[in-house]
Structure formats: C-alpha cells, structure tokens
Design an enzyme around this catalytic site. Structure first.
Site, PDB file in Angstrom:
ATOM      1  N   ARG A  19       0.932  -1.256   0.109  1.00 25.09           N
ATOM      2  CA  ARG A  19      -0.046  -0.185   0.087  1.00 25.09           C
ATOM      3  C   ARG A  19       1.038   1.322   0.068  1.00 25.09           C
ATOM      4  NH1 ARG A  19      -3.568  -3.686  -0.467  1.00 25.09           N
ATOM      5  NH2 ARG A  19      -5.702  -3.374   0.435  1.00 25.09           N
ATOM      6  N   SER A  41     -10.819  -0.444   2.435  1.00 26.44           N
ATOM      7  CA  SER A  41     -10.323  -0.578   3.863  1.00 26.44           C
ATOM      8  C   SER A  41      -9.880   0.750   4.382  1.00 26.44           C
ATOM      9  CB  SER A  41      -8.935  -1.362   3.520  1.00 26.44           C
ATOM     10  OG  SER A  41      -8.858  -2.610   3.069  1.00 26.44           O
ATOM     11  N   GLU A  55      -5.268   4.112   5.606  1.00 28.81           N
ATOM     12  CA  GLU A  55      -4.938   3.743   4.346  1.00 28.81           C
ATOM     13  C   GLU A  55      -5.440   4.912   3.330  1.00 28.81           C
ATOM     14  OE1 GLU A  55      -6.515   0.396   2.218  1.00 28.81           O
ATOM     15  OE2 GLU A  55      -5.361   0.855   0.417  1.00 28.81           O
TER      16      GLU A  55
HETATM   17  N1  EPU Z   1     -10.792 -10.282  10.084  1.00 30.59           N
HETATM   18  C1  EPU Z   1     -11.777 -10.525  11.112  1.00 30.59           C
HETATM   19  N2  EPU Z   1     -12.550  -9.460  11.449  1.00 30.59           N
HETATM   20  C2  EPU Z   1     -13.007  -8.602  10.520  1.00 30.59           C
HETATM   21  C3  EPU Z   1     -11.986  -8.610   9.274  1.00 30.59           C
HETATM   22  C4  EPU Z   1     -11.095  -9.676   9.229  1.00 30.59           C
HETATM   23  O1  EPU Z   1     -11.543 -11.285  12.192  1.00 30.59           O
HETATM   24  O2  EPU Z   1     -13.709  -7.839  10.624  1.00 30.59           O
HETATM   25  C5  EPU Z   1      -9.726 -11.493   9.917  1.00 30.59           C
HETATM   26  C6  EPU Z   1     -10.365 -12.518   8.863  1.00 30.59           C
HETATM   27  O3  EPU Z   1     -11.092 -13.532   9.349  1.00 30.59           O
HETATM   28  C7  EPU Z   1      -9.114 -12.926   8.269  1.00 30.59           C
HETATM   29  C8  EPU Z   1      -8.096 -11.727   8.347  1.00 30.59           C
HETATM   30  O4  EPU Z   1      -8.708 -10.868   9.193  1.00 30.59           O
HETATM   31  O5  EPU Z   1      -8.401 -14.112   9.263  1.00 30.59           O
HETATM   32  C9  EPU Z   1      -7.859 -11.134   6.899  1.00 30.59           C
HETATM   33  O6  EPU Z   1      -9.160 -10.602   6.700  1.00 30.59           O
HETATM   34  P1  EPU Z   1      -9.392 -10.529   4.852  1.00 30.59           P
HETATM   35  O7  EPU Z   1      -9.202 -11.611   4.172  1.00 30.59           O
HETATM   36  O8  EPU Z   1     -10.829  -9.962   4.841  1.00 30.59           O
HETATM   37  O9  EPU Z   1      -8.405  -9.458   4.727  1.00 30.59           O
HETATM   38  P2  EPU Z   1      -7.738  -7.981   5.421  1.00 30.59           P
HETATM   39  O10 EPU Z   1      -6.388  -8.479   5.601  1.00 30.59           O
HETATM   40  O11 EPU Z   1      -8.913  -7.537   6.311  1.00 30.59           O
HETATM   41  C10 EPU Z   1      -6.926  -6.939   2.986  1.00 30.59           C
HETATM   42  C11 EPU Z   1      -7.067  -5.998   2.214  1.00 30.59           C
HETATM   43  C12 EPU Z   1      -8.569  -5.904   1.519  1.00 30.59           C
HETATM   44  C13 EPU Z   1      -8.273  -6.978   0.493  1.00 30.59           C
HETATM   45  C14 EPU Z   1      -8.373  -8.490   1.229  1.00 30.59           C
HETATM   46  C15 EPU Z   1      -8.030  -9.581   0.620  1.00 30.59           C
HETATM   47  C16 EPU Z   1      -5.719  -4.250   3.557  1.00 30.59           C
HETATM   48  C17 EPU Z   1      -5.675  -3.110   4.134  1.00 30.59           C
HETATM   49  N3  EPU Z   1      -6.738  -4.733   3.019  1.00 30.59           N
HETATM   50  O12 EPU Z   1      -7.948  -7.101   4.113  1.00 30.59           O
HETATM   51  O13 EPU Z   1      -8.186  -4.550   0.628  1.00 30.59           O
HETATM   52  O14 EPU Z   1      -9.599  -7.152  -0.206  1.00 30.59           O
HETATM   53  O15 EPU Z   1      -7.043  -8.264   2.150  1.00 30.59           O
HETATM   54  O16 EPU Z   1      -7.062  -9.871  -0.009  1.00 30.59           O
HETATM   55  O17 EPU Z   1      -4.466  -4.619   3.208  1.00 30.59           O
HETATM   56  C18 EPU Z   1      -8.948  -2.578   0.163  1.00 30.59           C
HETATM   57  O18 EPU Z   1      -7.914  -2.083  -0.092  1.00 30.59           O
HETATM   58  O19 EPU Z   1     -10.032  -1.394   0.095  1.00 30.59           O
HETATM   59  C19 EPU Z   1      -9.425  -3.710   0.607  1.00 30.59           C
HETATM   60  C20 EPU Z   1     -10.778  -4.295   0.640  1.00 30.59           C
END
Ligand code: EPU
Length: 346
Positions: free
Chosen positions: A166, A242, A338
């Site tokens: 990012r 995000s 972000e």
């Molecule tokens: N999780 C929770 N609670 C929540 C959200 C997430 O416990 O409310 C846990 C999930 O269960 C999982 C972990 O956190 O174990 C990761 O969650 P997720 O796969 O949804 O991905 P993220 O790390 O929360 C990132 C990106 C997203 C992207 C996803 C998928 C960032 C800041 N965000 O989210 O990007 O779609 O990975 O690869 O890195 C965006 O930039 O707008 C965006 C949505």
C-alpha cells in the site's frame, strides 16, 4: 478537451458520498491539456493547492477544498504481444475493474485476483492496490506522469516507484507532486492461478471448480463473490474500502500477543516482522457493526468505515480516532489510515 467548473460538488467524486465542494474542478483528456491547465492555474493561483483525484475511492474530505481538483479523462488501452508477454498501456481514467475484465476476456493474465477493486487505473499505480495475494506493483512496468508544479512530463520505471504494501513514491516522498497520465502493465498470456489467499481456493471449490479446471474467469468470479459478500457497495453505504492498513509488528511483539490471543490471524513477513489484520484487532475491540454519530464500522469487515447517510468527514475521522485509540489501548498497536485524508491532520 478541458472542462472546468467552479464551486463544484464533489459528492460524485468521493465514494464516501460526502457533500463537499471544490473551488474549481477541472477535467482534461490529453497530456497536453493537463500541461496547459497546470501552467495556467499555477500562474493564476500560485498559492492555492492542487489536488489530483481518481475515482475518489480512497479519499476522505474533512471539508470543502479551497483550491483546484483535477481529474483525468484519459482513456484507452493499447496492447502489444511479445511471445508469452503482453504489454498494455492504459489511460489513467480507465476504471480499474473494466481493465481487469478486458484482460480476462482477452486472455491477458496477472490482474484477475484484483477484480472489483474500486477506482481508476491511475490510482492503482499510486496506491499499489492489492488483494488476494496480488499487488499492482507485480504487473506495473512504467508510470507516465505530469509534474503538477510545472507541467513537465516524466516516466517512472517500476524500480523508481518504491513500491511496498500500500505504498509508493507517489504516496510518500513525492506525495501530491505528480499526476499519473498512463500506466504500462506487463501481463502474461499463460495463466498461473494464484489461489492461496483470502479464501479464493475455498470459494472455487464451493462453486464446484476443481483444481485442474481453474480459469482466470473462474478466479475473477470467485474474487467478485468474496468481495461482494464482505465489502459494502458504496452506492448503498458510502465507504472507501479498507480504511486502515494492516499493521506490521515486531516479531517479539507478535510472540507476546500470541500467548494472550492464540487465535490471532497473522502473515509472516520474514525479517520485516509479522502483519496482523487490522479488521481482527478492531473486531476484538468490539467495534464491528458499531456506530459513532452517522459513521459506522462495517458489520461484515471491520476494516471498512461507512457513511450511514449524512455523515460528515469529521464524523468519520472521529470514528477513526476512537477505533485507533481502542486498538492501541488493548493491543499496544498503532493502526494507520490507508485512505488519503484531505484537509486536516491524519
Ligand atoms: N478479520 C476479522 N474480522 C474482520 C475482518 C477480518 O477477524 O472484521 C480477519 C479474517 O477472518 C481473516 C483476516 O482478518 O482471518 C484477514 O481478513 P481478509 O481476508 O478480509 O483481509 P484483510 O487483511 O482484512 C486485506 C486488504 C483488502 C483485500 C483483502 C483480501 C488491506 C488494508 N486490506 O484485507 O483490501 O480485499 O485483504 O486480500 O490490506 C481495500 O484495500 O480496500 C481492501 C478491501
């Protein structure tokens, strides 16, 4: 062609749907027009700020913008093949997901995991957008820009863009200085599925697609399905995807936290430390689905802040700060936005 408006509403230009105004809004559709506009505005209003925006999907305006907002209308995709590699030069104003769809249809592979990310191609090179194990930096070759101080044209090779999670030179050292006009991508004609992140493999299996039959179309459909299930539609609930970045913590800090929270999800980044999902930290602080004023933490992905209808930028910022404070108090971890916050301190 140059289109110019004064005292222009930015509601349609920020996916939070905030009713803020810009003193001047200018759209152009060629590099030469942008150079001309920059020269003229710098001469007319040397002390007023210029802000270049894309689809507005990563912006939080804290109030009206007293300066000029620039928006590209440079579109078009030029492709040329060299054996298994295909080079694509894409206008900054092309909608990112239209580009992904075009690539998948034409058999150009490497961006299918980035399906349905909101925003435009120019911003993809600034934000280094990423999802489901793929990042824009892995497929970008060159970024064409115009210097917003003096209109000079400059091409950045990917090695000069300082890409990281990012991050890019356009968001950090050279923040606000260059407008992206075109981005060149290097994709492959050979499909290599990337299914190891964020439930993509599971979604494919659930839809009945077996390992050997995976296509880029199937991956695109799976990613779209996952995103739609977790992320709010900005047309219904204003949001900027995000809101926070996932923090990277020192390995010692992670080991300590793990003893208390053995179920904490994490990604090992080797020497760089351990990345922890901010969504999980926020949920553990009890914020998932909770509101503050007219702003709320999304009830299916705690990383996303939403405008419940009539929120102001300040209300969203107040929620951001309350969440940051609670995460810090509980875990000792600072989470950083972000989104680009315009008009005040982050
Ligand atoms: N999780 C929770 N609670 C929540 C959200 C997430 O416990 O409310 C846990 C999930 O269960 C999982 C972990 O956190 O174990 C990761 O969650 P997720 O796969 O949804 O991905 P993220 O790390 O929360 C990132 C990106 C997203 C992207 C996803 C998928 C960032 C800041 N965000 O989210 O990007 O779609 O990975 O690869 O890195 C965006 O930039 O707008 C965006 C949505």
């Amino acid at each position: 062609m140059i289109k110019e408006k004064t005292n222009c509403s930015l509601r349609a230009h920020n996916t939070f749907g905030l009713e803020v105004r810009a003193d001047r809004f200018v759209e152009y559709d060629t590099v030469e027009d942008l150079q001309q506009v920059v020269g003229r505005i710098r001469a007319e209003e040397p002390d007023k700020p210029l802000l270049h925006i894309g689809g507005g999907s990563n912006l939080l305006f804290l109030g009206d913008y007293h300066g000029t907002v620039l928006h590209s209308a440079i579109r078009g995709v030029e492709a040329h093949d060299e054996g298994e590699t295909v080079f694509l030069r894409v206008g900054a104003a092309v909608v990112w997901d239209d580009f992904v769809s075009y690539c998948v249809e034409h058999g150009y592979y490497g961006v299918e995991n980035l399906s349905l990310i909101p925003g435009e191609v120019g911003a993809s090179a600034v934000q280094n957008i990423g999802a489901y194990g793929a990042e824009a930096k892995d497929v970008i070759e060159k970024v064409e820009t115009v210097d917003l101080r003096n209109g000079a044209f400059r091409v950045f090779d990917v090695s000069e863009c300082r890409y990281a999670y990012r991050r890019s030179i356009f968001k950090e050292e050279l923040k606000g200085r260059y407008a992206v006009t075109n981005v060149s991508f290097k994709l492959s004609r050979r499909f290599t599925p990337n299914l190891d992140y964020g439930g993509v493999r599971e979604a494919l299996l659930a839809s009945g697609t077996e390992g050997g039959r995976v296509t880029a179309q199937a991956v695109r459909r799976a990613v779209i399905g996952i995103r739609k299930a977790k992320l709010p539609d900005p047309k219904v609930w204003g949001n900027a995807g995000s809101f926070f970045m996932n923090p990277v913590v020192d390995r010692k800090v992670y080991e300590m936290l793990k003893t208390e929270y053995p179920d904490m999800p994490h990604y090992d980044l080797g020497e760089a430390g351990v990345k922890v999902p901010a969504g999980w930290l926020i949920e553990r602080c009890g914020w998932k689905g909770r509101s503050l004023g007219h702003a709320a933490v999304h009830d299916r992905q705690a990383l996303v802040l939403v405008n419940k209808g009539e929120a102001t930028g300040r209300e969203i910022m107040d929620l951001c700060k309350a969440v940051q404070t609670d995460v810090y108090d509980k875990f000792g971890i600072s989470i950083r936005p972000e989104v680009n916050i315009i008009g005040g301190e982050a």
